[in-house]
Motif scaffolding. Structure first.
Motif, short mmCIF file in Angstrom:
data_model
loop_
_atom_site.label_atom_id
_atom_site.label_comp_id
_atom_site.label_asym_id
_atom_site.label_seq_id
_atom_site.Cartn_x
_atom_site.Cartn_y
_atom_site.Cartn_z
N ALA A 50 0.81 -1.21 0.00
CA ALA A 50 0.00 0.00 0.00
C ALA A 50 0.85 1.27 0.00
O ALA A 50 0.35 2.34 -0.34
CB ALA A 50 -0.94 0.00 1.20
N ASP A 51 2.14 1.17 0.34
CA ASP A 51 2.99 2.35 0.32
C ASP A 51 3.18 2.88 -1.10
O ASP A 51 3.56 4.03 -1.29
CB ASP A 51 4.35 2.07 0.95
N LYS A 52 2.90 2.06 -2.10
CA LYS A 52 3.02 2.49 -3.50
C LYS A 52 1.76 3.22 -3.96
O LYS A 52 1.71 3.70 -5.08
CB LYS A 52 3.30 1.29 -4.37
N LEU A 53 0.73 3.26 -3.10
CA LEU A 53 -0.56 3.88 -3.43
C LEU A 53 -0.84 5.06 -2.52
O LEU A 53 -0.33 5.13 -1.41
CB LEU A 53 -1.70 2.86 -3.25
N GLU A 54 -1.69 5.95 -2.97
CA GLU A 54 -2.23 6.99 -2.10
C GLU A 54 -3.21 6.29 -1.15
O GLU A 54 -3.86 5.31 -1.53
CB GLU A 54 -2.97 8.05 -2.92
N ASP A 55 -3.36 6.81 0.06
CA ASP A 55 -4.31 6.23 1.00
C ASP A 55 -5.73 6.25 0.43
O ASP A 55 -6.52 5.34 0.68
CB ASP A 55 -4.29 6.97 2.34
N SER A 56 -6.05 7.25 -0.36
CA SER A 56 -7.39 7.36 -0.94
C SER A 56 -7.70 6.20 -1.88
O SER A 56 -8.88 5.91 -2.13
CB SER A 56 -7.54 8.69 -1.67
N ALA A 57 -6.67 5.50 -2.37
CA ALA A 57 -6.90 4.35 -3.24
C ALA A 57 -7.54 3.19 -2.49
O ALA A 57 -8.15 2.30 -3.09
CB ALA A 57 -5.59 3.90 -3.87
N LEU A 58 -7.45 3.20 -1.16
CA LEU A 58 -8.07 2.13 -0.35
C LEU A 58 -9.57 2.36 -0.18
O LEU A 58 -10.32 1.41 0.06
CB LEU A 58 -7.41 2.06 1.03
#
Length: 111
Positions: A50-58
């Protein structure tokens, strides 16, 4: 205060504490507290995906999809369907706290 009075005072405090604990344990009228669900800790071999994603992607992902992405990350469930779960007051910049509504992630907070 004499030593005898101190001993009586300590025994009274211990008795009060015992009665308080017994009262809490005997409270059968309330439902048991629900567990907040799994919590992740860092340290997996592949790191935190998940570090490769923005938190909003979750947001909008199902709980199982989000937790899959959070493998190897520091995370916890903070709320599920309006029920809030106890957290700790320590601050971890990399920790994500998730809010779950109807099986999907509705919010993500850091700290």
């Amino acid at each position: 205060m004499t030593e005898k009075n101190q001993n009586i005072s300590h025994m009274a405090a211990a008795a009060l504490f015992s009665v308080t604990l017994a009262g809490c344990a005997a409270d059968s009228g309330s439902a048991p507290a629900a567990a907040p669900g799994p919590q992740g800790t860092p340290g997996s071999a592949q790191g935190c995906k998940a570090d490769k994603l923005e938190d909003s992607a979750l947001i909008g992902k199902t709980e199982s999809e989000a937790t899959g992405l959070l493998a190897g990350c520091r995370w916890r469930i903070g709320e599920r369907d309006g029920e809030q779960f106890m957290g700790t007051m320590d601050y971890w910049e990399d920790r994500r706290t998730l809010g779950i509504a109807k099986g999907k992630v509705s919010w993500v907070k850091r700290g």
